[in-house]
Design a protein around this motif. Sequence first.
Motif, PDB file in Angstrom:
ATOM      1  N   SER A  16      74.517  20.525  41.151  1.00  0.00           N
ATOM      2  CA  SER A  16      73.583  21.418  40.468  1.00  0.00           C
ATOM      3  C   SER A  16      73.733  21.281  38.963  1.00  0.00           C
ATOM      4  O   SER A  16      74.777  20.855  38.458  1.00  0.00           O
ATOM      5  CB  SER A  16      73.848  22.863  40.885  1.00  0.00           C
ATOM      6  N   ASN A  17      72.665  21.662  38.245  1.00  0.00           N
ATOM      7  CA  ASN A  17      72.725  21.699  36.784  1.00  0.00           C
ATOM      8  C   ASN A  17      72.008  22.960  36.312  1.00  0.00           C
ATOM      9  O   ASN A  17      71.833  23.908  37.081  1.00  0.00           O
ATOM     10  CB  ASN A  17      72.128  20.431  36.177  1.00  0.00           C
ATOM     11  N   CYS A  18      71.578  22.986  35.074  1.00  0.00           N
ATOM     12  CA  CYS A  18      70.962  24.205  34.542  1.00  0.00           C
ATOM     13  C   CYS A  18      69.540  24.415  35.051  1.00  0.00           C
ATOM     14  O   CYS A  18      69.031  25.539  35.038  1.00  0.00           O
ATOM     15  CB  CYS A  18      70.969  24.157  33.011  1.00  0.00           C
ATOM     16  N   ASP A  19      68.900  23.353  35.524  1.00  0.00           N
ATOM     17  CA  ASP A  19      67.514  23.448  35.977  1.00  0.00           C
ATOM     18  C   ASP A  19      67.376  23.537  37.486  1.00  0.00           C
ATOM     19  O   ASP A  19      66.361  24.026  37.993  1.00  0.00           O
ATOM     20  CB  ASP A  19      66.716  22.232  35.484  1.00  0.00           C
ATOM     21  N   THR A  20      68.387  23.048  38.226  1.00  0.00           N
ATOM     22  CA  THR A  20      68.272  22.970  39.677  1.00  0.00           C
ATOM     23  C   THR A  20      69.581  23.379  40.341  1.00  0.00           C
ATOM     24  O   THR A  20      70.651  22.927  39.937  1.00  0.00           O
ATOM     25  CB  THR A  20      67.913  21.530  40.114  1.00  0.00           C
ATOM     26  N   ILE A  21      69.480  24.226  41.355  1.00  0.00           N
ATOM     27  CA  ILE A  21      70.628  24.571  42.201  1.00  0.00           C
ATOM     28  C   ILE A  21      70.471  23.815  43.511  1.00  0.00           C
ATOM     29  O   ILE A  21      69.462  23.958  44.215  1.00  0.00           O
ATOM     30  CB  ILE A  21      70.703  26.084  42.484  1.00  0.00           C
ATOM     31  N   VAL A  22      71.457  22.981  43.855  1.00  0.00           N
ATOM     32  CA  VAL A  22      71.425  22.182  45.090  1.00  0.00           C
ATOM     33  C   VAL A  22      72.411  22.798  46.075  1.00  0.00           C
ATOM     34  O   VAL A  22      73.618  22.829  45.829  1.00  0.00           O
ATOM     35  CB  VAL A  22      71.795  20.713  44.811  1.00  0.00           C
ATOM     36  N   LEU A  23      71.879  23.277  47.207  1.00  0.00           N
ATOM     37  CA  LEU A  23      72.708  23.908  48.232  1.00  0.00           C
ATOM     38  C   LEU A  23      72.744  23.039  49.492  1.00  0.00           C
ATOM     39  O   LEU A  23      72.126  21.986  49.554  1.00  0.00           O
ATOM     40  CB  LEU A  23      72.174  25.300  48.552  1.00  0.00           C
ATOM     41  N   GLY A  24      73.473  23.490  50.492  1.00  0.00           N
ATOM     42  CA  GLY A  24      73.568  22.745  51.753  1.00  0.00           C
ATOM     43  C   GLY A  24      74.883  22.004  51.914  1.00  0.00           C
ATOM     44  O   GLY A  24      75.068  21.268  52.876  1.00  0.00           O
ATOM     45  N   GLY A  25      75.806  22.191  50.962  1.00  0.00           N
ATOM     46  CA  GLY A  25      77.116  21.538  51.077  1.00  0.00           C
ATOM     47  C   GLY A  25      77.072  20.033  50.956  1.00  0.00           C
ATOM     48  O   GLY A  25      77.965  19.340  51.441  1.00  0.00           O
ATOM     49  N   ARG A  26      76.037  19.486  50.307  1.00  0.00           N
ATOM     50  CA  ARG A  26      75.895  18.033  50.223  1.00  0.00           C
ATOM     51  C   ARG A  26      76.653  17.416  49.053  1.00  0.00           C
ATOM     52  O   ARG A  26      76.811  16.206  48.996  1.00  0.00           O
ATOM     53  CB  ARG A  26      74.410  17.666  50.110  1.00  0.00           C
ATOM     54  N   GLY A  27      77.085  18.232  48.106  1.00  0.00           N
ATOM     55  CA  GLY A  27      77.762  17.701  46.929  1.00  0.00           C
ATOM     56  C   GLY A  27      79.103  17.071  47.261  1.00  0.00           C
ATOM     57  O   GLY A  27      79.788  17.470  48.211  1.00  0.00           O
ATOM     58  N   ASN A  28      79.486  16.100  46.473  1.00  0.00           N
ATOM     59  CA  ASN A  28      80.764  15.426  46.699  1.00  0.00           C
ATOM     60  C   ASN A  28      81.964  16.277  46.303  1.00  0.00           C
ATOM     61  O   ASN A  28      83.024  16.190  46.922  1.00  0.00           O
ATOM     62  CB  ASN A  28      80.816  14.113  45.897  1.00  0.00           C
ATOM     63  N   PRO A  41      85.537  18.507  19.256  1.00  0.00           N
ATOM     64  CA  PRO A  41      85.432  19.933  18.886  1.00  0.00           C
ATOM     65  C   PRO A  41      84.007  20.491  18.954  1.00  0.00           C
ATOM     66  O   PRO A  41      83.749  21.590  18.484  1.00  0.00           O
ATOM     67  CB  PRO A  41      85.930  19.928  17.441  1.00  0.00           C
ATOM     68  N   LEU A  42      83.069  19.744  19.572  1.00  0.00           N
ATOM     69  CA  LEU A  42      81.685  20.219  19.668  1.00  0.00           C
ATOM     70  C   LEU A  42      81.604  21.394  20.632  1.00  0.00           C
ATOM     71  O   LEU A  42      82.096  21.326  21.759  1.00  0.00           O
ATOM     72  CB  LEU A  42      80.773  19.085  20.141  1.00  0.00           C
ATOM     73  N   ARG A  43      80.996  22.491  20.199  1.00  0.00           N
ATOM     74  CA  ARG A  43      80.779  23.652  21.052  1.00  0.00           C
ATOM     75  C   ARG A  43      79.295  24.009  21.002  1.00  0.00           C
ATOM     76  O   ARG A  43      78.720  24.162  19.924  1.00  0.00           O
ATOM     77  CB  ARG A  43      81.615  24.845  20.577  1.00  0.00           C
ATOM     78  N   VAL A  44      78.677  24.126  22.166  1.00  0.00           N
ATOM     79  CA  VAL A  44      77.262  24.465  22.225  1.00  0.00           C
ATOM     80  C   VAL A  44      77.126  25.937  22.590  1.00  0.00           C
ATOM     81  O   VAL A  44      77.997  26.526  23.215  1.00  0.00           O
ATOM     82  CB  VAL A  44      76.514  23.578  23.244  1.00  0.00           C
ATOM     83  N   SER A  45      76.009  26.529  22.212  1.00  0.00           N
ATOM     84  CA  SER A  45      75.843  27.980  22.327  1.00  0.00           C
ATOM     85  C   SER A  45      75.529  28.445  23.744  1.00  0.00           C
ATOM     86  O   SER A  45      75.860  29.559  24.123  1.00  0.00           O
ATOM     87  CB  SER A  45      74.741  28.445  21.373  1.00  0.00           C
ATOM     88  N   GLY A  46      74.870  27.599  24.540  1.00  0.00           N
ATOM     89  CA  GLY A  46      74.454  28.058  25.858  1.00  0.00           C
ATOM     90  C   GLY A  46      74.552  26.975  26.908  1.00  0.00           C
ATOM     91  O   GLY A  46      74.718  25.793  26.604  1.00  0.00           O
ATOM     92  N   PRO A  47      74.426  27.369  28.198  1.00  0.00           N
ATOM     93  CA  PRO A  47      74.574  26.406  29.295  1.00  0.00           C
ATOM     94  C   PRO A  47      73.503  25.335  29.335  1.00  0.00           C
ATOM     95  O   PRO A  47      73.700  24.290  29.949  1.00  0.00           O
ATOM     96  CB  PRO A  47      74.528  27.295  30.547  1.00  0.00           C
ATOM     97  N   ASP A  48      72.370  25.572  28.683  1.00  0.00           N
ATOM     98  CA  ASP A  48      71.326  24.546  28.668  1.00  0.00           C
ATOM     99  C   ASP A  48      71.735  23.369  27.805  1.00  0.00           C
ATOM    100  O   ASP A  48      71.157  22.278  27.903  1.00  0.00           O
ATOM    101  CB  ASP A  48      70.002  25.126  28.176  1.00  0.00           C
ATOM    102  N   GLY A  49      72.759  23.546  26.952  1.00  0.00           N
ATOM    103  CA  GLY A  49      73.231  22.459  26.108  1.00  0.00           C
ATOM    104  C   GLY A  49      74.532  21.842  26.576  1.00  0.00           C
ATOM    105  O   GLY A  49      75.062  20.946  25.919  1.00  0.00           O
ATOM    106  N   TRP A  50      75.057  22.306  27.726  1.00  0.00           N
ATOM    107  CA  TRP A  50      76.300  21.734  28.247  1.00  0.00           C
ATOM    108  C   TRP A  50      76.090  20.287  28.701  1.00  0.00           C
ATOM    109  O   TRP A  50      74.968  19.872  29.028  1.00  0.00           O
ATOM    110  CB  TRP A  50      76.799  22.537  29.449  1.00  0.00           C
ATOM    111  N   SER A  51      77.167  19.546  28.736  1.00  0.00           N
ATOM    112  CA  SER A  51      77.136  18.189  29.295  1.00  0.00           C
ATOM    113  C   SER A  51      77.495  18.292  30.769  1.00  0.00           C
ATOM    114  O   SER A  51      78.638  18.621  31.126  1.00  0.00           O
ATOM    115  CB  SER A  51      78.149  17.295  28.563  1.00  0.00           C
ATOM    116  N   TYR A  52      76.510  18.035  31.635  1.00  0.00           N
ATOM    117  CA  TYR A  52      76.727  18.168  33.077  1.00  0.00           C
ATOM    118  C   TYR A  52      77.180  16.824  33.663  1.00  0.00           C
ATOM    119  O   TYR A  52      76.621  15.778  33.368  1.00  0.00           O
ATOM    120  CB  TYR A  52      75.459  18.661  33.773  1.00  0.00           C
TER     121      TYR A  52
END
Length: 316
Positions: free
Chosen positions: A104-116, A223-234
């Motif tokens: 999952s990321n900030c735009d999509t939640i992936v369910l079903g236990g398929r993630g590694n 030391p880069l810090r972003v303000s919100g989860p939409d700017g995180w590195s996924y």
Amino acid sequence: MSISTMSCFSFSILLVITSQALLFIPLAYSNIIGHSTLTCRSYCGNLTIDYPFAIQSGCGHPGFRDLLFCINDILMFHITSGSYRVLDIDYAYQSLTLHDPHMSNCDTIVLGGRGNGFVVEPWRAPYLNPVADNVFMLIECSPESPLFEGFPGKHLPCGNVSGMGCEEYYECPAWEIIGPNRVGPVYGSGPPECCSVSFEAMEDVNLTKLGCQGYSSAYSLAPLRVSGPDGWSYGIRVKYSVQGNEAFCKACEATGGSCGFDTDGNSDLCMCGRWNSTTNCDSVHSASNRIRWTLMDALAGYLICLIIWRNLLRLQ
């Protein structure tokens, strides 16, 4: 042909045979260890493949064997938990960036236990681990999950990692559909929809064993810090370390070779094109030079023999 000429010729032939035997030794050695005429591939798509990694058997460091695969110019990383696409290899900071298509990321939640998730083989643990500021956010885990043992009233491992966690992750647009159950660090009414943990706290992230339906992973590039989860590195940022003789590899590469190992005994090898060396490529070149000089000595010996014999005849 005179007797003297025959004698000198026989003497030179003996030297040539000896030199050819010397020539055969490195070739035979190369075949025995199984790497004759081997050059390690150094790229996959736009990614450079350098030591300790490799995509060919016997190349790189033995601790990273059977780890990377180049499929249609896409570099894949394979461990116990599954296969991931390699987005980047940072040799300066000794890290890899991995992508799980079912994460999952900030735009999509992936369910079903398929993630590694991320589970590394025990023997690879000294070589590979997610970086300390990589947060795993586990989504919709069962109340019977090991995460919630001792519930209620227990302080669970869910928490903030390097300024990132589920409380911030809930702000992503993807959660508008699910509607998260936001609760505090001590749970009295039920487990949260999201529990953020560090890899060190769990030792592995196995969605099946943890009873979770999905997960997300993000990392911070300090030391880069972003303000919100939409700017995180996924993605999953993995730190690697080389356990072994780094001095051997540096000496090998400094002489134009590729670092590798004997697939049978895992001993260090320096691959120098046609031959392999247990030291460096200069030792191979030195052996080749000795072979060339042996052939020249054979010819010189033949000529000297003739000159001496003819001078003896003139004195008679």
